[in-house]
Design an enzyme around this catalytic site. Structure first.
Site, short mmCIF file in Angstrom:
data_model
loop_
_atom_site.label_atom_id
_atom_site.label_comp_id
_atom_site.label_asym_id
_atom_site.label_seq_id
_atom_site.Cartn_x
_atom_site.Cartn_y
_atom_site.Cartn_z
N SER A 100 0.78 -0.96 -0.05
CA SER A 100 -0.13 0.12 -0.36
C SER A 100 0.39 1.37 0.05
O SER A 100 1.99 1.36 0.36
CB SER A 100 -0.86 -0.15 1.36
OG SER A 100 -1.63 -0.81 1.11
N1 SAH Z 1 0.24 -5.61 3.92
C1 SAH Z 1 0.94 -6.51 2.93
C2 SAH Z 1 0.47 -5.71 2.08
C3 SAH Z 1 -0.75 -6.48 0.52
S1 SAH Z 1 -1.44 -6.50 -0.25
C4 SAH Z 1 2.31 -5.26 2.81
O1 SAH Z 1 2.68 -4.46 3.85
O2 SAH Z 1 3.38 -5.53 1.85
C5 SAH Z 1 -3.10 -7.36 0.54
C6 SAH Z 1 -2.67 -8.58 0.38
O3 SAH Z 1 -3.81 -9.76 1.05
C7 SAH Z 1 -2.31 -9.44 -0.89
O4 SAH Z 1 -0.53 -9.62 -1.01
C8 SAH Z 1 -3.29 -10.43 -0.66
O5 SAH Z 1 -2.67 -12.26 -1.48
C9 SAH Z 1 -3.23 -10.57 0.75
N2 SAH Z 1 -4.65 -11.13 0.63
C10 SAH Z 1 -5.64 -11.02 -0.48
N3 SAH Z 1 -7.34 -12.15 0.03
C11 SAH Z 1 -6.41 -12.50 0.80
C12 SAH Z 1 -6.77 -13.85 2.13
N4 SAH Z 1 -8.38 -13.68 1.98
N5 SAH Z 1 -6.54 -14.16 3.20
C13 SAH Z 1 -5.00 -13.75 3.04
N6 SAH Z 1 -4.70 -12.69 2.44
C14 SAH Z 1 -5.29 -12.49 1.27
#
Ligand code: SAH
Length: 214
Positions: A64
């Protein structure tokens, strides 16, 4: 893994600009100043790590925008020692910030590749205390519940009820809700089954999807 003086300066500058623009606690700004965002993105993205922009990571996901991370972390308002669950480990950047704030951190990711990379990177950067789980965040982690706080970093279609169940009464979940555009919703659990919700503005996240990816 280097954290040069220039990278430190750029990181402090972007956080000072964000602190000047939004009401975000000093604790959150300080924690974010100490986490080297450039070491959570691939080498070809490092030059952009301290621009306030979302950046691509593996598996078609994104880390993000810095402001979004700051606002979302600020909305959690947890105390040191609180148990916090993050849904969407991605690069592990947000999990490292939650660690810096002194929380006991659990984080789930549905992409195995991201889970494995985040695990290795967090350990290398000294955040080995984070409990990482490869699994579907819609189910949460009942074996570790209840949590004081839950931070969802992907856009959920609606409030994930199983996650509300895993909050302590008085606990809080910060979750972006919506399809194309998401409203940041703060859910406060008021009783065994009851909760209140507050909208905190609109953002764009990758979607929260069911199941896992090998
Ligand atoms: N917090 C992260 C941002 C990741 S973007 C950082 O600091 O880098 C959001 C993430 O949510 C993605 O990697 C995606 O694969 C994950 N995601 C989406 N649906 C999900 C689910 N049902 N369970 C676990 N992770 C999920």
């Amino acid at each position: 893994m280097a954290d040069t003086l220039l990278q430190q300066r750029l990181r402090h500058e972007v956080m000072d600009r964000i602190a000047g623009r939004y009401a975000i606690s000093d604790e959150v700004i300080l924690a974010m100043k100490s986490v080297p965002r450039h070491l959570f993105v691939s080498e070809d993205q490092r030059h952009a790590a301290y621009l306030d922009e979302p950046l691509p990571i593996a598996s078609g996901q994104t880390i993000s925008q810095i402001t979004t991370v700051a606002l979302q972390t600020g909305l959690l308002k947890m105390e040191k020692g609180d148990k916090v669950l993050e849904i969407g480990t991605g690069s592990g950047y947000q999990a490292a910030i939650l660690c810096e704030l002194g929380f006991r951190v659990y984080s789930m990711e549905r992409h195995k590749k991201l889970y494995l990379a985040a695990k290795e990177n967090l350990l290398a950067l000294g955040y080995g205390d984070v409990v990482l789980v490869y699994g579907d965040g819609f189910n949460g982690l009942p074996q570790y519940a209840p949590f004081n706080g839950i931070l969802v970093t992907c856009g959920a279609p609606k409030i994930p009820e199983k996650l509300v169940d895993q909050l302590v009464i008085g606990g809080k979940m910060v979750v972006p809700i919506g399809e194309k555009l998401q409203e940041m919703v703060v859910v406060e659990k008021t009783g065994e089954t009851g909760y209140t919700t507050t909208g905190e503005g609109f953002f764009r996240f990758v979607p929260m999807l069911k199941g896992t990816v090998k």
